[in-house]
Design a protein around this motif. Sequence first.
Motif, PDB file in Angstrom:
ATOM      1  N   GLY A 228       0.821  -1.191   0.000  1.00 20.29           N
ATOM      2  CA  GLY A 228       0.000   0.000   0.000  1.00 20.29           C
ATOM      3  C   GLY A 228       0.863   1.251   0.000  1.00 20.29           C
ATOM      4  N   GLY A 236      -2.352   2.411  -3.682  1.00 21.20           N
ATOM      5  CA  GLY A 236      -1.496   1.254  -3.476  1.00 21.20           C
ATOM      6  C   GLY A 236      -1.271   0.522  -4.788  1.00 21.20           C
ATOM      7  N   ALA A 254      -1.328  -8.727  -0.421  1.00 24.07           N
ATOM      8  CA  ALA A 254      -1.604  -7.297  -0.530  1.00 24.07           C
ATOM      9  C   ALA A 254      -1.602  -6.697   0.870  1.00 24.07           C
ATOM     10  CB  ALA A 254      -2.945  -7.056  -1.213  1.00 24.07           C
ATOM     11  N   GLY A 263      -4.526   0.818   0.380  1.00 25.15           N
ATOM     12  CA  GLY A 263      -3.835  -0.462   0.398  1.00 25.15           C
ATOM     13  C   GLY A 263      -3.696  -1.048  -0.990  1.00 25.15           C
ATOM     14  N   GLY A 264      -2.938  -2.127  -1.071  1.00 20.14           N
ATOM     15  CA  GLY A 264      -2.837  -2.854  -2.327  1.00 20.14           C
ATOM     16  C   GLY A 264      -4.185  -3.422  -2.722  1.00 20.14           C
ATOM     17  N   ASP A 265      -4.384  -3.596  -4.017  1.00 19.49           N
ATOM     18  CA  ASP A 265      -5.678  -4.052  -4.530  1.00 19.49           C
ATOM     19  C   ASP A 265      -5.451  -5.219  -5.487  1.00 19.49           C
ATOM     20  OD1 ASP A 265      -8.735  -3.086  -5.018  1.00 19.49           O
ATOM     21  OD2 ASP A 265      -7.853  -3.846  -6.860  1.00 19.49           O
ATOM     22  N   VAL A 280      -4.619 -10.788   2.361  1.00 20.79           N
ATOM     23  CA  VAL A 280      -4.926  -9.359   2.335  1.00 20.79           C
ATOM     24  C   VAL A 280      -4.917  -8.827   3.763  1.00 20.79           C
ATOM     25  CG1 VAL A 280      -6.183  -9.212   0.165  1.00 20.79           C
ATOM     26  CG2 VAL A 280      -7.389  -9.971   2.187  1.00 20.79           C
ATOM     27  N   ALA A 284      -6.070  -3.219   2.515  1.00 21.91           N
ATOM     28  CA  ALA A 284      -5.895  -3.866   1.210  1.00 21.91           C
ATOM     29  C   ALA A 284      -7.151  -4.662   0.872  1.00 21.91           C
ATOM     30  CB  ALA A 284      -4.684  -4.779   1.231  1.00 21.91           C
TER      31      ALA A 284
END
Length: 528
Positions: A228, A236, A254, A263-265, A280, A284
């Motif tokens: 992220g 992210g 993530a 966050g990461g997706d 996750v 994320a």
Amino acid sequence: MKINLLAILSCALALHAQAGSATWKLDPADSNWQNAANWDPAVVPNGASDVATFGVSHQLAVVVGTDITVGQITFSPGASAYSIAAAAGKTFTFKGAGMVNNSGLTQNFNLQASAAGLYGVFIFLNSASAGGSDNLYTCEGGRKVFDFGGTIQFCGTSTAGQASFVANGGTVSAAFGGAVVFIEDSSEAEGIFTGFGGAVSGAFGGVLIFGGAGGNSTGGNATVIAYGASFANAGGTSVCYRREEAQVAPLVMAYGGTNGGFGGDISLDDIPGFLAQIHVFGNAMLDSSNSCDAEIGSLEGDGIVEVGDFNLTIGGNDFSTRFSGVIQNRVTEGGGGTITKIGTGTLRLTGASIYQRGTTLAGGSLIVENARGSATGSGDVAVPTGTLGGKGIISGFVTVGSSANSGAILAPSAGASQPHVLTIQKSLTFKADGSYTWKVDTKKARADQISAGGVTIESGALFNLQTVANRRLTAGQVFTVINNTAATPIDGTFLNLPEAAIVTVGSNTFQASYTGGVGNDLTLTVAP
């Protein structure tokens, strides 16, 4: 105007002579790939079958300042550690074997980006490989608003091999990150892919895209790490899986953002058989809302899962995992999403979820351990096969069995050493092929319990009594096996536990009553 054909022919021959296989010199004139004086012989590798060889050199920074195509780059045994950069706006294409690193050292490849919105590109075509674990590719983040950073693209049947890839986030607000993209029949193989969030407030994160353009891009044991952002409103890493036949098993993680960053997706798009391990964390997200039903191998972490109006199947890799985050859906015309648990592993849900259309346990174990809300959202829970248990809360109707001899089991303390109380806020139904496994700890005089808002037991359903230790319990002690919170009595009895039945297990004998407790509970009383 008079055309000098002889001059044109001479020029063409000279240009042709400038391309060919060559070795980077020990002491080149400068860092430019396109300078023939840097190569031995004095030709620039720039042809589909050309091989550029690197050995020991005093010039280790190499810049590709024009569009170049080669068959492969080879680092000889004992070669120096180089840094080869594709300048912003330039494309480097591999059409042969790709990257061959025999040096024993890490070789670095950089895809640059400029403030003018230009970015360097590596393209792997045919069956070219990015090489082994000692190759590192870094895609710079974009440096201009709404423009991309350095990009690597795999096409045809090319492969990432075991190389490592980094996609950095944008470096100014609203700039996109670097990208690694797989299309056609290319493969991420055993590569390691790491994306980072936007490097400043408002910037987008790196992009990792697997599959698309009508092919069957495949993965092996790849590792994907999506970080992220750590700046307010920065994006992210975006990871997208888009493939029609995704029977692959990568590890995809993530992580959440900090300081107001996203966050990461992880996005799943049209994926029917995706056996990835998905982790996750924080804010994320795993987003399967764009997929016409999706499948993942396993799920764990404490992040967010978005199922939209579709079904997400979990468990195909048979791993046992714990997920403490939230599963939710954006309700549109479909009315919400569903979850299906398959495989032989155990999925533990410890958080409160808000998806709406129900849960199906079709293999392994589903253990609910939430302290609030509902681990399975607001929908019903169907258990055609497998074991449902835990000490958590389920808000919907629960049906154990399917009248198809499936061996469905309700066991509150499944997988636990101590008895549990499982709370079902609506009614519970045992089908003819369903069963209830009840555990009593004779050492601590504690036992499992189901609390349900109404109970139906169809003819044929079975009761299985298990004990922990073998201590003699106190005569007259009453255990509430089913706490029926509805005003109506329990409808039916277990086939092997009729009203007033006497059951002896080890040192203890119990008598059953379906009118125990407040008059409508199933109890077992210790007989003298």
